[in-house]
Structures are given as structure tokens and as C-alpha cells.
Scaffold this active site. Structure first.
Site, PDB file in Angstrom:
ATOM      1  N   HIS A   1       0.853  -1.135   0.002  1.00  0.00           N
ATOM      2  CA  HIS A   1      -0.032  -0.097  -0.025  1.00  0.00           C
ATOM      3  C   HIS A   1       0.807   1.363   0.012  1.00  0.00           C
ATOM      4  O   HIS A   1       0.412   2.287   0.452  1.00  0.00           O
ATOM      5  CB  HIS A   1      -0.866   0.063   1.098  1.00  0.00           C
TER       6      HIS A   1
ATOM      7  N   ASP B   1      -6.277   4.663   9.850  1.00  0.00           N
ATOM      8  CA  ASP B   1      -7.657   4.652   9.270  1.00  0.00           C
ATOM      9  C   ASP B   1      -8.190   3.647   8.640  1.00  0.00           C
ATOM     10  O   ASP B   1      -9.294   3.017   8.622  1.00  0.00           O
ATOM     11  CB  ASP B   1      -7.998   5.837   8.527  1.00  0.00           C
TER      12      ASP B   1
ATOM     13  N   GLU C   1     -10.054  13.769  14.546  1.00  0.00           N
ATOM     14  CA  GLU C   1      -9.583  14.061  13.051  1.00  0.00           C
ATOM     15  C   GLU C   1     -10.202  14.979  12.455  1.00  0.00           C
ATOM     16  O   GLU C   1     -10.900  15.740  13.140  1.00  0.00           O
ATOM     17  CB  GLU C   1      -9.752  12.772  12.262  1.00  0.00           C
TER      18      GLU C   1
HETATM   19  P1  FAD Z   1       4.243  -2.079   2.072  1.00  0.00           P
HETATM   20  O1  FAD Z   1       3.769  -0.723   1.289  1.00  0.00           O
HETATM   21  O2  FAD Z   1       4.001  -3.148   1.605  1.00  0.00           O
HETATM   22  O3  FAD Z   1       5.576  -1.537   2.705  1.00  0.00           O
HETATM   23  C1  FAD Z   1       5.911  -0.111   3.091  1.00  0.00           C
HETATM   24  C2  FAD Z   1       7.386  -0.190   3.471  1.00  0.00           C
HETATM   25  O4  FAD Z   1       7.742  -0.894   4.547  1.00  0.00           O
HETATM   26  C3  FAD Z   1       8.371  -0.842   2.563  1.00  0.00           C
HETATM   27  O5  FAD Z   1       9.539  -0.190   2.381  1.00  0.00           O
HETATM   28  C4  FAD Z   1       8.779  -2.265   2.823  1.00  0.00           C
HETATM   29  O6  FAD Z   1       9.900  -2.719   2.335  1.00  0.00           O
HETATM   30  C5  FAD Z   1       8.547  -2.085   4.358  1.00  0.00           C
HETATM   31  N1  FAD Z   1       7.965  -3.238   5.044  1.00  0.00           N
HETATM   32  C6  FAD Z   1       7.046  -3.874   4.707  1.00  0.00           C
HETATM   33  N2  FAD Z   1       6.769  -4.846   5.734  1.00  0.00           N
HETATM   34  C7  FAD Z   1       7.835  -5.056   6.376  1.00  0.00           C
HETATM   35  C8  FAD Z   1       8.153  -5.753   7.502  1.00  0.00           C
HETATM   36  N3  FAD Z   1       7.456  -6.679   7.904  1.00  0.00           N
HETATM   37  N4  FAD Z   1       9.433  -5.355   8.115  1.00  0.00           N
HETATM   38  C9  FAD Z   1      10.178  -4.272   7.821  1.00  0.00           C
HETATM   39  N5  FAD Z   1       9.947  -3.350   6.757  1.00  0.00           N
HETATM   40  C10 FAD Z   1       8.899  -3.820   6.149  1.00  0.00           C
HETATM   41  N6  FAD Z   1      -0.897   5.008   7.077  1.00  0.00           N
HETATM   42  C11 FAD Z   1      -1.370   5.600   8.229  1.00  0.00           C
HETATM   43  O7  FAD Z   1      -0.299   5.752   9.164  1.00  0.00           O
HETATM   44  N7  FAD Z   1      -2.592   5.882   8.590  1.00  0.00           N
HETATM   45  C12 FAD Z   1      -3.535   5.702   7.977  1.00  0.00           C
HETATM   46  O8  FAD Z   1      -4.747   5.997   8.246  1.00  0.00           O
HETATM   47  C13 FAD Z   1      -3.316   5.078   6.722  1.00  0.00           C
HETATM   48  N8  FAD Z   1      -4.359   4.870   5.648  1.00  0.00           N
HETATM   49  C14 FAD Z   1      -3.982   4.408   4.574  1.00  0.00           C
HETATM   50  C15 FAD Z   1      -5.206   4.095   3.773  1.00  0.00           C
HETATM   51  C16 FAD Z   1      -4.888   3.684   2.451  1.00  0.00           C
HETATM   52  C17 FAD Z   1      -6.018   3.246   1.490  1.00  0.00           C
HETATM   53  C18 FAD Z   1      -3.427   3.352   1.935  1.00  0.00           C
HETATM   54  C19 FAD Z   1      -3.211   2.837   0.613  1.00  0.00           C
HETATM   55  C20 FAD Z   1      -2.541   3.612   2.767  1.00  0.00           C
HETATM   56  C21 FAD Z   1      -2.901   4.053   4.233  1.00  0.00           C
HETATM   57  N9  FAD Z   1      -1.699   4.370   5.043  1.00  0.00           N
HETATM   58  C22 FAD Z   1      -1.946   4.833   6.349  1.00  0.00           C
HETATM   59  C23 FAD Z   1      -0.338   4.290   4.721  1.00  0.00           C
HETATM   60  C24 FAD Z   1       0.205   2.965   5.105  1.00  0.00           C
HETATM   61  O9  FAD Z   1       0.646   3.059   6.443  1.00  0.00           O
HETATM   62  C25 FAD Z   1       1.536   2.912   4.196  1.00  0.00           C
HETATM   63  O10 FAD Z   1       1.143   2.372   3.088  1.00  0.00           O
HETATM   64  C26 FAD Z   1       2.503   1.471   4.690  1.00  0.00           C
HETATM   65  O11 FAD Z   1       3.506   1.334   3.794  1.00  0.00           O
HETATM   66  C27 FAD Z   1       1.801   0.208   5.107  1.00  0.00           C
HETATM   67  O12 FAD Z   1       1.338  -0.434   4.017  1.00  0.00           O
HETATM   68  P2  FAD Z   1       1.755  -2.088   3.894  1.00  0.00           P
HETATM   69  O13 FAD Z   1       1.432  -2.812   4.934  1.00  0.00           O
HETATM   70  O14 FAD Z   1       1.138  -2.420   2.546  1.00  0.00           O
HETATM   71  O15 FAD Z   1       3.315  -1.917   3.430  1.00  0.00           O
END
Ligand code: FAD
Length: 521
Positions: A93, A156, A270
Site C-alpha cells: 500500500h 484509518d 480527526e
Molecule cells: P508496504 O507498502 O508493503 O511496505 C511499506 C514499506 O515497509 C516498504 O519499504 C517495505 O519494504 C517495508 N516493510 C513492509 N513490511 C515490512 C516488515 N515486516 N518489516 C520491515 N519492513 C517492512 N498510514 C497511516 O499511518 N495511517 C492511515 O490511516 C493510513 N491509511 C491508509 C489508507 C490507504 C487506502 C492506503 C493505501 C495507505 C494508508 N496508510 C496509512 C499508509 C500505510 O501505512 C503505508 O502504505 C504503509 O506502507 C503500510 O502499508 P503496507 O503494510 O502495505 O506496507
């Protein structure tokens, strides 16, 4: 637009074929308990895509580990190769390719989602030991249904992974009280860039622990987190209050986040900016919480400008609480606030439905094709003293017609963030999260998306030129100079920690902070 900014490896390129063969040989020899896809298989899934939809980097292989052991084996194997990198992928994400590895290995952490799920008690507090690859949505459902417990601090949207949000911060309307998710974790299991499996906490390997929290995946892959829990309420009174004046909106938001006693304030605070028009996405209809509620603009004062403000708050309660008691608490709190009196929307929902509220937005966006389109989002933290100018220039001029999605703006308190973690925030005690969550119509061409990316850049440049105290949240920079500027006087610590925990710069290449140090002389 997907892939237009990324670099593709030509399928018929001899060098790339040899590279694929090498990786396939290496991967087969690892003896992993999980599974591996390489070559074409690696790009059949989604490891070369993310929610942002603007970058695409093809990995050589996608590994679905069975647990931390597999993760360690993969990182150790990458060490032996001259230029191989490894990206943990949570749920992809990210917006700007942060979870991708261009011709590297992607570890799909989703396969480890069930490896840990255990309630533990330590010194009178209750925690959940959960896998780094678990989705927060599953954490919520299992904790509430099975134990009547829940984490204190959320995002969120919950189809994000534990490891993914802890690598950034994890922020939502509870953070004013409990801090971001990274302030609510007591222990981590991490596989470092050296391939070492380490359990760390404030008292055990604290340097690794604090660097990993908000560390953009640079120091290790989180395979287990110990998350603080509290008892889960049954219900939530969810309220939206409309303001015509920015000053009144921020005064009330800051009042609510600054009240010291929990019972004196709401449990969630918020806010967002919306357009003073009948536009269904950007305007008045985006405010009511129930289809039966109507936003009547006749209640707005004559002085209302082109944008309006909405404070979004919520109060937790239990089924055993009499309705009159809940009403009394809400009325007492609302009495202190200066919103437009008739523009007050309330609904009662279950706690779980409240936390899953963005799921409805997702379903709607999926149905009309906007979930899978590119999302040129901009997230930043802006200090309180710069927010009035930001509001005047950005919300009231640049974005006065809306962005086809939410424009979040709400206050946070620096004192609730631990400055030993890696995340960067403004200097002032009160700063605001500003999130421009753009959902462009499907099939927008690359040029239109680029215009939105340029508009984001223009906003960031304006903040820089004006000397604002601000930081990008989910930072995305391309040069070392920009990263140095982002980290300021903490750059040296960040760089030195990278040297200690990932000396060959194997991890999280998609963040584009460090380049892989080749094994070749
Ligand atoms: P990814 O996008 O897959 O990874 C993010 C980063 O973390 C990359 O660099 C990856 O290599 C690294 N990573 C992933 N897993 C691990 C792990 N286990 N150990 C170490 N590194 C790792 N964020 C907020 O804070 N608050 C919100 O309300 C919020 N709402 C969102 C709503 C939507 C619709 C979207 C798309 C995003 C939102 N986000 C929010 C952002 C979200 O926190 C980030 O996208 C974050 O990257 C987590 O997503 P992911 O778990 O898919 O991680």
C-alpha cells in the site's frame, strides 16, 4: 500510467536471462519451507505494483516465507551475491514503489500472517504477539471477537500490515492520546540486513528496536511485534461537526487533543477540509454519516469561503451504558465547541464497524475503478504555526476545487512520539497531519497524473521556500542530499545504524535512500 516511471528489464535481454537463471539456481538451493516464484512467475503477482500505481519495478523472484527462518536464509543468500537486494512487501500500500526491488528479491510477508497470534501478559499489561505480515484488519477482528481486547492506536484503513505501518509510524485519530502505533509496541523480532534474527525492545538491543520503528525498512524485517492492548468498547458515537472558519476549527481540534484527562475529551479526533459546493465527492454530500442525513447549506454563515472544515470525533461506550449517559457526555463535550450549530451529524456504530469504516470507501472505489487507478497521494506533517498559511495558500487557493478524495488535516502531539525512533516529525509540540488522498477518475492519462504529482511537488516546494517546519510522512526522495535534509541532524545516526544493521544496503531498496554496496572489488 502504471510502470511509466519505472524501469523495465527487457524480457529478451541476454544479461537479464542469465540473471534470472542465477537467481533460480540460488533460490532452489536455499531449502526454504515457504515457496518461491521466479522469472515470469515473479511478475505474475503484484510484487511489481503498489497502491500508488505510478512505479513498477520487476523483481527476479518473489519469496513467500513460512516464517522468520526463511527470511533470514534469503537475506544471507543475498549477501553472497554481488548486487542482490531484498524488499519486504507488506500489502503493497505504498505510493512510490517503496516495497519493490528492481531485479531483486521481494519477500511477500503476507505468507507469514498467521505465524504468531498470542495474547501475553507482562508486568500487568496485556499485549498481542503478532506476525509482521499480519493485516491490522485481522488483528482487530480476532482480538475483539476472541478476547474483547484491541490495540490502542490504529490507522484509518486496516488492510495494511503490522510490519508495514511500524516501518512508517501508523497514525489515526487515536494518536493524539496514545501516540502513533510505533509508540505502542514493546518488543520486536527482527531479521537484520546481516541475516541475524534478533529480539529487541527498549531494554534489549534498544538501538535496533528504536531504529526499526519508523525506519522505512532499512535496518531489518519485522517478523513479530508485541502490541499493547486495552479492552475494546462495544460501541462508538461517531460525529462530524462543520466549521466555516479555519481558526475556529483548529482552536477546537487543538482543545480536544490537549485535554489531559481521558474522560474530558473524545477518544478519536480527526478532521478534513471539503469544498463549499454540492459536488458529490468533494463538497457538502461528503460530510453526512448516514444516507438519511442531509447537509443543508442554508445553515452556513454568509462569511463562508470556498472551502469548509469538518472536525470528526468519536466517543467509545459499552452496551451497558445508558443512552442518556452517552448523550450527556457528548452534549457536555460539544457545548465547548464552536461548530456551525445545525451542521452536526452523529451515528452510533459498533466499535469494529467504526474501525472498518474505510472498507466501504474501498468497496465503492473498487466498483467504479478508482481503487486500481494511480494514486498520487501526498502525506505530510506541518507544524501548528505554519498551518494557517498552508490553509490559505494550499487549501483555499491551490486545492479550492478539491482533489477528488479526502483532504485530511488533524492535530497530533509531539510529546506522544518517542524521539528515539527513526520517524521524522516537526519540532513544535502541536503539528498537523495533512493528507491529500487523491482518487483521480479511472483511465486518466499519464500526463494528467503527472500534473497531480507536479502539484504535490509544488506544494512541498512552497513549504520549503517559506521555511515551514514540516516533514513528509511516507517520504519519497531520490537524492542523498534530499534524504540528508529530511533527517537533518539525525542523518548521521540513521546512516551509522544502516552501516551496523545492513552494511551492504540489501534491505528496502525501493525507499531509494542507499544504494546496494557491491561485493565485487
Ligand atoms: P508496504 O507498502 O508493503 O511496505 C511499506 C514499506 O515497509 C516498504 O519499504 C517495505 O519494504 C517495508 N516493510 C513492509 N513490511 C515490512 C516488515 N515486516 N518489516 C520491515 N519492513 C517492512 N498510514 C497511516 O499511518 N495511517 C492511515 O490511516 C493510513 N491509511 C491508509 C489508507 C490507504 C487506502 C492506503 C493505501 C495507505 C494508508 N496508510 C496509512 C499508509 C500505510 O501505512 C503505508 O502504505 C504503509 O506502507 C503500510 O502499508 P503496507 O503494510 O502495505 O506496507
Amino acid at each position: 500510467m502504471i510502470a511509466c516511471l519505472g524501469r523495465f528489464v527487457p524480457e529478451n535481454d541476454a544479461e537479464s536471462r542469465a540473471e534470472n537463471d542465477d537467481v533460480s539456481t540460488i533460490c532452489k538451493s536455499l531449502g526454504l519451507k515457504g515457496s518461491i516464484d521466479f522469472g515470469v512467475g515473479a511478475t505474475n503477482g503484484s510484487a511489481d505494483k503498489d497502491f500508488g500505481g505510478m512505479y513498477s519495478y520487476k523483481p527476479l523472484a518473489v519469496i513467500r516465507p513460512s516464517g522468520a527462518d526463511d527470511v533470514a536464509v534469503v537475506i544471507k543468500a543475498a549477501h553472497l551475491q554481488s548486487n542482490l537486494t531484498v524488499a519486504a512487501r507488506g500489502n503493497g500500500h505504498s505510493i512510490n514503489g517503496q516495497a519493490m526491488a528492481d531485479r531483486g528479491l521481494v519477500i511477500d510477508m503476507g505468507s507469514t500472517g498467521d505465524s504468531h497470534f498470542e495474547i501475553v501478559k507482562v508486568k500487568g499489561s496485556t499485549y498481542l504477539d503478532v506476525s509482521g505480515g499480519a493485516l491490522w484488519e485481522d488483528v482487530l477482528k480476532r482480538c475483539v471477537e476472541d478476547f474483547g481486547l484491541a490495540p490502542r492506536s490504529w490507522t484509518d484503513y486496516l488492510r495494511l500490515t503490522v510490519g508495514g505501518t511500524l516501518s512508517n509510524a501508523g497514525v489515526s485519530g487515536q494518536a493524539f492520546r496514545y501516540g502513533p502505533q510505533i509508540s505502542n509496541v514493546a518488543q520486536l523480532d527482527v531479521v537484520t540486513g546481516n541475516g541475524d534474527m534478533v529480539t529487541c525492545s527498549e531494554s534489549r538491543q534498544p538501538e535496533l528496536f528504536f531504529n526499526v520503528l519508523g525506519g522505512l525498512g532499512q535496518f531489518g524485517i519485522i517478523t513479530r511485534a508485541r502490541v499493547l492492548l486495552q479492552s475494546a468498547p462495544d460501541k462508538v458515537r461517531w460525529i462530524r461537526l462543520v466549521y466555516a472558519e479555519f481558526d475556529e476549527f483548529t482552536r477546537d481540534a487543538e482543545l480536544l487533543v490537549s485535554l489531559k484527562e481521558e474522560r474530558e475529551s473524545f477518544d478519536y479526533v480527526e478532521g478534513f477540509v471539503f469544498v463549499n459546493s454540492d459536488d458529490t465527492v468533494n463538497g457538502w454530500p461528503s460530510v453526512p454519516l448516514d444516507p438519511a442525513q442531509v447537509f443543508d447549506p442554508a445553515h452556513l454563515p454568509q462569511t463562508a469561503g470556498s472551502v469548509l472544515y469538518c472536525l470528526e470525533v468519536a466517543l467509545h461506550y459499552n452496551n451497558s451504558d445508558p443512552r442518556s449517559a452517552v448523550d450527556a457526555v457528548v452534549d457536555r463535550l460539544l457545548e465547548r465547541l464552536g461548530f456551525v450549530s445545525k451542521l452536526n451529524f452523529q451515528v452510533d456504530v459498533s466499535y469494529v464497524d467504526f474501525l472498518l469504516r474505510v472498507k466501504q470507501v474501498e468497496e465503492h472505489a473498487r466498483a467504479n475503478g478508482m481503487w486500481d487507478s494511480p494514486h498520487p497521494w501526498l502525506n505530510m506533517f506541518v507544524s501548528k504555526s505554519n498551518l494557517a498559511e498552508f490553509n490559505r495558500v494550499v487549501f483555499n487557493e491551490i486545492l479550492k476545487d478539491g482533489i477528488n478524495g479526502p483532504m485530511l488535516v488533524y492535530p497530533l502531539l509531539r510529546s506522544k512520539w518517542d524521539d528515539r525512533t527513526s520517524v521524522m516529525i516537526p519540532e513544535e509540540e502541536i503539528f498537523y497531519l495533512v493528507a491529500l488522498l487523491r482518487f483521480p477518475p479511472p483511465h486518466e492519462d499519464g500526463a494528467s497524473i503527472k500534473k497531480l504529482v507536479d502539484q504535490n511537488r509544488g506544494i512541498v516546494q512552497y513549504c520549503k521556500d517559506r521555511g515551514f517546519d514540516f516533514k513528509l510522512f511516507f517520504p519519497h526522495y531520490k537524492s542523498e542530499e534530499e534524504w540528508k535534509c529530511h533527517f537533518g541532524d539525525r542523518w548521521t545516526r540513521f546512516r551509522d545504524s544502516k552501516k551496523a544493521f545492513d552494511p551492504k544496503h540489501i534491505l528496502a531498496p525501493g525507499q531509494k535512500i542507499f544504494s546496494r554496496i557491491s561485493n565485487e572489488p
